[in-house]
Enzyme design. Structure first.
Site, PDB file in Angstrom:
ATOM      1  N   ILE A  64       0.842  -1.193   0.000  1.00 33.41           N
ATOM      2  CA  ILE A  64       0.000   0.000   0.000  1.00 33.41           C
ATOM      3  C   ILE A  64       0.878   1.245   0.000  1.00 33.41           C
ATOM      4  CG2 ILE A  64      -1.734   1.287   1.327  1.00 33.41           C
ATOM      5  CD1 ILE A  64      -2.380  -1.477   2.682  1.00 33.41           C
ATOM      6  N   CYS A  65       0.485   2.238  -0.797  1.00 32.97           N
ATOM      7  CA  CYS A  65       1.116   3.561  -0.731  1.00 32.97           C
ATOM      8  C   CYS A  65       0.031   4.610  -0.938  1.00 32.97           C
ATOM      9  CB  CYS A  65       2.270   3.689  -1.723  1.00 32.97           C
ATOM     10  SG  CYS A  65       1.780   3.739  -3.460  1.00 32.97           S
ATOM     11  N   HIS A  66       0.405   5.798  -1.405  1.00 30.44           N
ATOM     12  CA  HIS A  66      -0.574   6.871  -1.563  1.00 30.44           C
ATOM     13  C   HIS A  66      -1.518   6.613  -2.736  1.00 30.44           C
ATOM     14  CE1 HIS A  66      -1.374  11.478  -2.012  1.00 30.44           C
ATOM     15  NE2 HIS A  66      -2.379  10.863  -1.438  1.00 30.44           N
TER      16      HIS A  66
END
Length: 107
Positions: A64-66
């Protein structure tokens, strides 16, 4: 690598019949402090190589990231190092905030 939408990940987490994946948040600490998915483990992208031994190669991992670009790079890196059950959250926490948790702060 699998690609999951925020809705698909929410359904997976909510399903008691499926073992929960490791939610691997690869953003920077300030980003994680701004908002994150409950139970996500922070491991900034640049620290992942040093922490490979902390991860189980056969465990389901959702990166997960932005918005999904950094996490896709980390997911590909994990696959190259023998991890077999890696997914990327398409759209990242931004998509999660829009589709699953509208109360989540965004940036």
């Amino acid at each position: 690598m699998q690609h999951l939408t925020a809705s698909e990940l929410a359904a997976w987490i909510a399903d008691p019949q499926r073992p929960a994946p490791l939610l691997l948040d690869v953003r920077e600490p300030w980003e994680y402090e701004t908002c994150h998915i409950d139970a996500a483990r922070l491991m900034p992208m640049q620290t992942v190589p040093a922490h490979l031994n902390d991860l189980e190669e056969d465990q389901a991992i959702v990166c997960i990231c932005h918005h999904g670009a950094r996490s896709m790079q980390v997911a590909a890196f994990l696959e190259r190092h023998g991890f077999s059950a890696v997914s990327n959250l398409t759209g990242g926490v931004h998509a999660w905030a829009q589709q699953v948790d509208p109360a989540m702060p965004t940036y």
